[in-house]
Design a protein around this motif. Structure first.
Motif, PDB file in Angstrom:
ATOM      1  N   ILE A 104       0.842  -1.203   0.000  1.00 57.55           N
ATOM      2  CA  ILE A 104       0.000   0.000   0.000  1.00 57.55           C
ATOM      3  C   ILE A 104       0.872   1.245   0.000  1.00 57.55           C
ATOM      4  O   ILE A 104       0.656   2.181  -0.784  1.00 57.55           O
ATOM      5  N   LEU A 105       1.861   1.280   0.858  1.00 57.16           N
ATOM      6  CA  LEU A 105       2.742   2.440   0.953  1.00 57.16           C
ATOM      7  C   LEU A 105       3.530   2.631  -0.339  1.00 57.16           C
ATOM      8  O   LEU A 105       3.672   3.756  -0.824  1.00 57.16           O
ATOM      9  N   ALA A 106       3.993   1.537  -0.919  1.00 55.90           N
ATOM     10  CA  ALA A 106       4.741   1.618  -2.179  1.00 55.90           C
ATOM     11  C   ALA A 106       3.870   2.157  -3.314  1.00 55.90           C
ATOM     12  O   ALA A 106       4.364   2.874  -4.192  1.00 55.90           O
ATOM     13  N   ASP A 107       2.584   1.838  -3.308  1.00 55.40           N
ATOM     14  CA  ASP A 107       1.671   2.367  -4.334  1.00 55.40           C
ATOM     15  C   ASP A 107       1.522   3.882  -4.229  1.00 55.40           C
ATOM     16  O   ASP A 107       1.306   4.559  -5.227  1.00 55.40           O
ATOM     17  N   HIS A 108       1.630   4.406  -3.011  1.00 55.03           N
ATOM     18  CA  HIS A 108       1.433   5.838  -2.787  1.00 55.03           C
ATOM     19  C   HIS A 108       2.732   6.622  -2.673  1.00 55.03           C
ATOM     20  O   HIS A 108       2.745   7.833  -2.879  1.00 55.03           O
ATOM     21  N   TYR A 121      -8.114   3.346   8.834  1.00 55.89           N
ATOM     22  CA  TYR A 121      -7.141   4.389   9.145  1.00 55.89           C
ATOM     23  C   TYR A 121      -6.095   4.510   8.041  1.00 55.89           C
ATOM     24  O   TYR A 121      -5.670   5.617   7.693  1.00 55.89           O
ATOM     25  N   ILE A 122      -5.683   3.391   7.502  1.00 62.97           N
ATOM     26  CA  ILE A 122      -4.715   3.417   6.391  1.00 62.97           C
ATOM     27  C   ILE A 122      -5.314   4.176   5.216  1.00 62.97           C
ATOM     28  O   ILE A 122      -4.651   5.028   4.611  1.00 62.97           O
ATOM     29  N   GLU A 123      -6.566   3.882   4.895  1.00 63.06           N
ATOM     30  CA  GLU A 123      -7.239   4.561   3.794  1.00 63.06           C
ATOM     31  C   GLU A 123      -7.291   6.066   4.016  1.00 63.06           C
ATOM     32  O   GLU A 123      -7.041   6.852   3.096  1.00 63.06           O
ATOM     33  N   GLN A 124      -7.592   6.484   5.240  1.00 63.90           N
ATOM     34  CA  GLN A 124      -7.648   7.917   5.530  1.00 63.90           C
ATOM     35  C   GLN A 124      -6.294   8.572   5.295  1.00 63.90           C
ATOM     36  O   GLN A 124      -6.211   9.656   4.706  1.00 63.90           O
ATOM     37  N   PHE A 125      -5.237   7.923   5.755  1.00 58.60           N
ATOM     38  CA  PHE A 125      -3.901   8.482   5.535  1.00 58.60           C
ATOM     39  C   PHE A 125      -3.572   8.566   4.051  1.00 58.60           C
ATOM     40  O   PHE A 125      -3.136   9.601   3.561  1.00 58.60           O
ATOM     41  N   MET A 126      -3.778   7.477   3.332  1.00 56.58           N
ATOM     42  CA  MET A 126      -3.399   7.445   1.918  1.00 56.58           C
ATOM     43  C   MET A 126      -4.240   8.414   1.097  1.00 56.58           C
ATOM     44  O   MET A 126      -3.729   9.106   0.224  1.00 56.58           O
ATOM     45  N   ASP A 127      -5.546   8.476   1.376  1.00 53.91           N
ATOM     46  CA  ASP A 127      -6.423   9.392   0.641  1.00 53.91           C
ATOM     47  C   ASP A 127      -6.054  10.848   0.863  1.00 53.91           C
ATOM     48  O   ASP A 127      -6.377  11.710   0.043  1.00 53.91           O
ATOM     49  N   ASP A 162       4.244   9.824   5.419  1.00 55.89           N
ATOM     50  CA  ASP A 162       5.392   9.846   6.332  1.00 55.89           C
ATOM     51  C   ASP A 162       4.893  10.210   7.723  1.00 55.89           C
ATOM     52  O   ASP A 162       3.764  10.677   7.882  1.00 55.89           O
ATOM     53  N   MET A 163       5.715   9.985   8.723  1.00 56.53           N
ATOM     54  CA  MET A 163       5.276  10.172  10.104  1.00 56.53           C
ATOM     55  C   MET A 163       4.770  11.590  10.368  1.00 56.53           C
ATOM     56  O   MET A 163       3.732  11.764  11.005  1.00 56.53           O
ATOM     57  N   GLY A 164       5.473  12.587   9.898  1.00 55.26           N
ATOM     58  CA  GLY A 164       5.065  13.965  10.156  1.00 55.26           C
ATOM     59  C   GLY A 164       3.678  14.271   9.626  1.00 55.26           C
ATOM     60  O   GLY A 164       2.837  14.832  10.340  1.00 55.26           O
ATOM     61  N   SER A 165       3.417  13.889   8.386  1.00 54.50           N
ATOM     62  CA  SER A 165       2.099  14.177   7.811  1.00 54.50           C
ATOM     63  C   SER A 165       1.010  13.326   8.464  1.00 54.50           C
ATOM     64  O   SER A 165      -0.123  13.772   8.617  1.00 54.50           O
ATOM     65  N   MET A 166       1.351  12.111   8.877  1.00 54.40           N
ATOM     66  CA  MET A 166       0.372  11.264   9.557  1.00 54.40           C
ATOM     67  C   MET A 166      -0.015  11.871  10.907  1.00 54.40           C
ATOM     68  O   MET A 166      -1.200  11.956  11.245  1.00 54.40           O
TER      69      MET A 166
END
Length: 115
Positions: free
Chosen positions: A56-60, A82-88, A93-97
């Motif tokens: 998932i992370l590699a796709d984004h 929660y993963i979807e919310q972050f990726m969308d 990265d930690m700071g933006s999360m």
């Protein structure tokens, strides 16, 4: 009760979903509860594994770091919502999360308060 009598023939699927394992277990497996013995199937969902999180992370963010992966796993526990919310929201990265989580209307703050 009509439901019990015709449930196998009715072509109706009643799907019950819950996030509190002990409560769902009690509702369908405790002989004192009204829905005891009425579950034809029980599906238990698990969080994504780290290998799925890597994909998932590699796709984004193809150039993600180990720290990015660690942050994603630590902050979401592998929970798809929660993963979807972050990726969308472009949080890879930690700071933006962390910034996303700390927004006043973030579901990380408000989710448990709705009920």
């Amino acid at each position: 009760m009509g439901w019990d009598r015709y449930r196998k023939k009715s072509r109706v699927n009643l799907i019950v979903s819950g996030s509190v394992y002990t409560l769902m277990n009690r509702i369908f497996r405790d002989a004192k509860e009204p829905l005891y013995g009425r579950a034809d199937s029980i599906m238990k969902l698990f969080p994504f594994t780290t290998s799925v999180l890597k994909e998932i992370l590699a796709d984004h963010k193809p150039e993600y770091t180990k720290d990015d992966l660690l942050a994603l796993y630590t902050l979401t526990g592998g929970i798809p919502k929660y993963i979807e919310q972050f990726m969308d929201n472009g949080c890879t990265d930690m700071g933006s999360m962390v910034d996303f989580m700390l927004q006043p209307e973030s579901s990380f703050f408000t989710e448990g308060r709705r009920y």
